[in-house]
Write an enzyme that holds these catalytic residues in place. Sequence first.
Site, PDB file in Angstrom:
ATOM      1  N   TYR A   1       7.377  -2.913  13.483  1.00 48.36           N
ATOM      2  CA  TYR A   1       8.137  -2.179  12.488  1.00 48.36           C
ATOM      3  C   TYR A   1       9.293  -1.438  13.156  1.00 48.36           C
ATOM      4  O   TYR A   1       9.080  -0.507  13.933  1.00 48.36           O
ATOM      5  CB  TYR A   1       7.257  -1.171  11.744  1.00 48.36           C
ATOM      6  CG  TYR A   1       6.063  -1.762  11.023  1.00 48.36           C
ATOM      7  CD1 TYR A   1       6.046  -3.090  10.612  1.00 48.36           C
ATOM      8  CD2 TYR A   1       4.947  -0.985  10.754  1.00 48.36           C
ATOM      9  CE1 TYR A   1       4.947  -3.628   9.954  1.00 48.36           C
ATOM     10  CE2 TYR A   1       3.847  -1.510  10.087  1.00 48.36           C
ATOM     11  CZ  TYR A   1       3.851  -2.836   9.697  1.00 48.36           C
ATOM     12  OH  TYR A   1       2.758  -3.352   9.047  1.00 48.36           O
TER      13      TYR A   1
ATOM     14  N   GLY B   1       4.718  -1.603  -4.461  1.00 44.04           N
ATOM     15  CA  GLY B   1       5.163  -0.613  -5.435  1.00 44.04           C
ATOM     16  C   GLY B   1       5.254  -1.124  -6.850  1.00 44.04           C
ATOM     17  O   GLY B   1       5.365  -0.335  -7.795  1.00 44.04           O
ATOM     18  N   PHE B   2       5.180  -2.442  -7.031  1.00 39.78           N
ATOM     19  CA  PHE B   2       5.303  -3.004  -8.384  1.00 39.78           C
ATOM     20  C   PHE B   2       4.261  -2.414  -9.327  1.00 39.78           C
ATOM     21  O   PHE B   2       4.556  -2.069 -10.476  1.00 39.78           O
ATOM     22  CB  PHE B   2       5.164  -4.525  -8.347  1.00 39.78           C
ATOM     23  CG  PHE B   2       5.151  -5.152  -9.718  1.00 39.78           C
ATOM     24  CD1 PHE B   2       6.332  -5.389 -10.403  1.00 39.78           C
ATOM     25  CD2 PHE B   2       3.949  -5.476 -10.341  1.00 39.78           C
ATOM     26  CE1 PHE B   2       6.320  -5.939 -11.682  1.00 39.78           C
ATOM     27  CE2 PHE B   2       3.925  -6.024 -11.617  1.00 39.78           C
ATOM     28  CZ  PHE B   2       5.118  -6.253 -12.288  1.00 39.78           C
TER      29      PHE B   2
ATOM     30  N   GLY C   1       4.540   0.761 -11.560  1.00 41.15           N
ATOM     31  CA  GLY C   1       5.296   0.750 -12.811  1.00 41.15           C
ATOM     32  C   GLY C   1       6.580   1.544 -12.740  1.00 41.15           C
ATOM     33  O   GLY C   1       7.251   1.758 -13.762  1.00 41.15           O
TER      34      GLY C   1
ATOM     35  N   HIS D   1      -1.151  -8.573  15.154  1.00 41.88           N
ATOM     36  CA  HIS D   1      -0.295  -8.650  13.970  1.00 41.88           C
ATOM     37  C   HIS D   1       0.184 -10.097  13.802  1.00 41.88           C
ATOM     38  O   HIS D   1       0.875 -10.619  14.662  1.00 41.88           O
ATOM     39  CB  HIS D   1       0.903  -7.726  14.174  1.00 41.88           C
ATOM     40  CG  HIS D   1       1.583  -7.329  12.910  1.00 41.88           C
ATOM     41  ND1 HIS D   1       2.536  -6.332  12.867  1.00 41.88           N
ATOM     42  CD2 HIS D   1       1.460  -7.775  11.647  1.00 41.88           C
ATOM     43  CE1 HIS D   1       2.973  -6.174  11.629  1.00 41.88           C
ATOM     44  NE2 HIS D   1       2.333  -7.056  10.872  1.00 41.88           N
TER      45      HIS D   1
ATOM     46  N   SER E   1      -0.262  -3.190   1.263  1.00 40.32           N
ATOM     47  CA  SER E   1       0.422  -3.457  -0.017  1.00 40.32           C
ATOM     48  C   SER E   1      -0.570  -3.419  -1.188  1.00 40.32           C
ATOM     49  O   SER E   1      -0.573  -4.316  -2.028  1.00 40.32           O
ATOM     50  CB  SER E   1       1.146  -4.806   0.018  1.00 40.32           C
ATOM     51  OG  SER E   1       2.180  -4.806   0.966  1.00 40.32           O
ATOM     52  N   PRO E   2      -1.409  -2.367  -1.273  1.00 40.90           N
ATOM     53  CA  PRO E   2      -2.405  -2.319  -2.348  1.00 40.90           C
ATOM     54  C   PRO E   2      -1.793  -2.103  -3.726  1.00 40.90           C
ATOM     55  O   PRO E   2      -2.482  -2.250  -4.737  1.00 40.90           O
ATOM     56  CB  PRO E   2      -3.287  -1.129  -1.946  1.00 40.90           C
ATOM     57  CG  PRO E   2      -2.364  -0.235  -1.174  1.00 40.90           C
ATOM     58  CD  PRO E   2      -1.484  -1.182  -0.401  1.00 40.90           C
TER      59      PRO E   2
END
Length: 333
Positions: A55, A207-208, A211, A124, A202-203
């Site tokens: 990262y 961010g989708f 909402g 990774h 990415s749980p």
Amino acid sequence: MQKRKIGNLEVSAIGMGCMGFTHAYGEGPEEKEAIALVHEAFDLGCNFFDMSQMYSYFKNEEFVGKALKNLPRDQVVISDKFWPSKLPGEDFPDDKLSEKGLRTTLEKSLKLLQTDYIDIYTEHQMASDSLEEVAYIMGKFIQEGKIRAWGLSSPTAEEIKTAHAVTPLAAVQSEYSIMERKWEQDVIPLCRELNIGFVAFSPMANGFLSGKYTPGAKYEGDDVRRFISRFDPKIMQANQVVLNLIEKIAQEKGCTKAQVSLSFVLKGGEFIVPIPGMRSSDRVKENLGAVDFPLTDSEYKNLKEALSHIEILGSRSGLDIKKLGTVPENVSV
């Protein structure tokens, strides 16, 4: 904050994914503010912090080292990941996955993180042709006290079995959310069987599932959502049915869609720990507060049943990050 086990390590039920502070989601908060957010999460009971040398090429590790410096070392669990191929600025006389290469890599990470040991050290991405050798070397690092445990990122069930037979794994880290559930077929059941913790990145589907993003949203610069297909306006509109489903549950429980989404991941097993990103105080409180809104057995069953009748479109992959231009062409993702 509730606790869970990753291998033999006790961690908060929800950890903090630190990638977004320096990488992949556009401009983040200033360093001083970002450090304050890490401390706020710790004060609220979060003791599990995840990062990677890939990262922003070591800047993420350097940031986390600064952020955790003044926290009690024995009260935080550091989850770091090493990239299996050479990154910019790295030069190894031998292969990076040789013992000499991995030892050099580990020592650099320890220096950046300002610590004597890493709690969970994860490969990774996968380089399966060296898997058994890497597992053996991780065992040596554990014996030396350089790391407390090790893990694999996005492995198959067979790769888990192969590595675990050489040096037992403490963690498997893979994408897992309402939008991405392929690991439920074999990897998650295997982790349960072998007492391996499953760390869900990415749980909230980048961010989708919060909402908070609309089909017309614009993403610029170092923001991987420019390329993730689930943020394509047409796909977002098609997946609105998922958000509608989550919103109904959120209203019934008096919580947010993000909290329902995290509770879904938590309900998958006591060995599963989600690591959402949190780049504001509101998000820290909201995400860590998801533990206060657990899904009941019937809510979980009904949600999974409803999802089985929905075709979820879009995904994210390492190739999406590649498109950002922040990964050299010679680095495999």
